[in-house]
Design a protein around this motif. Structure first.
Motif, short mmCIF file in Angstrom:
data_model
loop_
_atom_site.label_atom_id
_atom_site.label_comp_id
_atom_site.label_asym_id
_atom_site.label_seq_id
_atom_site.Cartn_x
_atom_site.Cartn_y
_atom_site.Cartn_z
N ARG A 33 1.00 -1.15 0.09
CA ARG A 33 0.05 0.01 0.01
C ARG A 33 0.89 1.25 0.00
O ARG A 33 0.31 2.33 0.11
CB ARG A 33 -0.99 0.03 1.18
CG ARG A 33 -1.70 -1.23 1.36
CD ARG A 33 -3.05 -1.36 0.59
NE ARG A 33 -3.57 -2.57 0.39
CZ ARG A 33 -4.23 -2.96 1.21
NH1 ARG A 33 -4.65 -2.64 2.32
NH2 ARG A 33 -4.53 -4.35 0.96
N PRO A 35 2.64 3.28 -2.09
CA PRO A 35 2.00 4.43 -2.97
C PRO A 35 0.78 5.24 -2.73
O PRO A 35 0.92 6.39 -2.63
CB PRO A 35 2.07 3.68 -4.45
CG PRO A 35 2.69 2.56 -4.50
CD PRO A 35 2.50 1.97 -2.73
N SER A 36 -0.22 4.67 -2.05
CA SER A 36 -1.31 5.10 -1.73
C SER A 36 -1.22 5.76 -0.52
O SER A 36 -1.72 7.07 -0.16
CB SER A 36 -2.53 4.25 -1.73
OG SER A 36 -2.39 3.36 -0.88
N GLU A 39 0.84 9.15 -0.88
CA GLU A 39 -0.14 10.35 -1.53
C GLU A 39 -1.03 10.75 -0.40
O GLU A 39 -1.05 11.95 -0.38
CB GLU A 39 -0.77 9.45 -2.74
CG GLU A 39 -1.54 10.61 -3.48
CD GLU A 39 -2.78 9.94 -4.47
OE1 GLU A 39 -3.35 10.81 -5.06
OE2 GLU A 39 -2.75 8.83 -4.67
N LEU A 40 -1.40 10.07 0.38
CA LEU A 40 -2.44 10.39 1.25
C LEU A 40 -1.73 11.30 2.37
O LEU A 40 -2.11 12.31 2.79
CB LEU A 40 -3.02 9.40 1.89
CG LEU A 40 -4.15 9.56 2.95
CD1 LEU A 40 -5.41 10.44 2.29
CD2 LEU A 40 -4.92 8.19 3.59
N THR A 134 -4.31 8.79 7.52
CA THR A 134 -3.42 7.68 7.40
C THR A 134 -3.70 6.91 8.41
O THR A 134 -3.44 5.65 8.63
CB THR A 134 -2.01 8.02 7.16
OG1 THR A 134 -1.67 9.14 8.16
CG2 THR A 134 -1.62 8.58 5.77
N GLU A 137 -6.44 4.75 7.92
CA GLU A 137 -6.15 3.75 7.15
C GLU A 137 -5.25 2.58 7.55
O GLU A 137 -5.34 1.50 7.31
CB GLU A 137 -5.38 4.47 5.66
CG GLU A 137 -6.24 5.18 4.99
CD GLU A 137 -7.37 4.51 4.27
OE1 GLU A 137 -7.22 3.31 3.62
OE2 GLU A 137 -8.60 4.78 4.49
#
Length: 260
Positions: A33, A35-36, A39-40, A134, A137
């Motif tokens: 995960r 990359p995402s 970005e977040l 994050t 997440e």
């Protein structure tokens, strides 16, 4: 919910290899995960992409390290007098409250979460109200990795209300906060009333020292990095530059050019 999960023993009494395997799965999912999450983290903090590209991949090592540690940990047997057997055993504390800041949201959370989970505790994490995304997440990722429900909980909200209510709760056995010094003092007073264990990483005035034998260009690069990383909004920012008089003029001139 965190206390219920702790008392059930589903995590607190799980064999150490079970906890280690779960932490390793968390590390694997973090890699997938990445990359995402980068970005977040950039979008919610406003920090430079290059900074997050460098920082976020380091989170994986915290879970791998503590997974390895609980697999290989040895506990002391201490010499004593008489027909006694004296040894050290380690038990989880219970529900741990963790409060994290806006400047390194995921990094500081992970550094608190990994050892607390490895030890078998339940966690209630209150991220900064400015950067909670994050952390939320991470909660989803932990569930996917097989962490039982209730062991890790994210509680968004303001420090003055949500944070205060969290650290005041009598079931909290440890408080771990990273933030400003005034907040750290206030939280420490509350934790002390409940006799909860307390760890605080607070503000600092970090010095950077340049002596005359230093490689001046490298030293200037170090000053600029240490002073302006995260726009200077970090607890280890170099806020005092101490320079030997013999190279002071040279340092000031080169630093002026670099900053410009």
């Amino acid at each position: 919910m965190a206390q219920k999960a702790f008392k059930s023993g589903v995590w607190s009494k799980a064999p150490r290899h079970v906890r280690a395997d779960t932490l390793d799965r968390i590390a694997e999912l973090l890699i997938k995960r990445m990359p995402s999450l980068i970005e977040l983290e950039v979008r919610q903090t406003g920090r430079a992409i290059r900074e997050m590209n460098a920082q976020v991949p380091t989170h994986v090592k915290w879970f791998k390290y503590f997974a390895s540690l609980i697999r290989t940990e040895e506990r002391s047997v201490l010499p004593t007098l008489g027909k006694l057997h004296n040894w050290i055993d380690r038990k989880p504390l219970g529900v741990v409250a963790q409060i994290t800041p806006f400047n390194h949201p995921m990094l500081i959370a992970v550094k608190k979460i990994a050892p607390a989970l490895a030890a078998g505790n339940s966690i209630v994490l209150k991220p900064s109200e400015l950067t909670p995304l994050t952390s939320i997440e991470l909660g989803k990722l932990f569930k996917e990795a097989g962490l039982p429900d209730g062991v890790f909980n994210v509680l968004p909200g303001d420090g003055i209300t949500t944070g205060k209510a969290l650290v005041e709760h009598p079931l909290i056995k440890k408080v771990d906060v990273t933030g400003g010094t005034p907040a750290g003092r206030a939280i420490g007073a509350i934790a002390g009333r409940n006799l909860a264990a307390y760890t605080a990483e607070l503000g600092g005035k970090a010095p950077l020292i340049i002596l005359e034998k230093a490689h001046i260009d490298l030293a200037i690069n170090g000053v600029v990095f240490a002073s302006f990383i995260a726009s200077g909004q970090t607890c280890v920012a170099a806020t005092r530059i101490i320079v030997q008089n013999s190279v002071l003029d040279q340092v000031v001139e080169k630093l002026k050019l670099k900053v410009q």
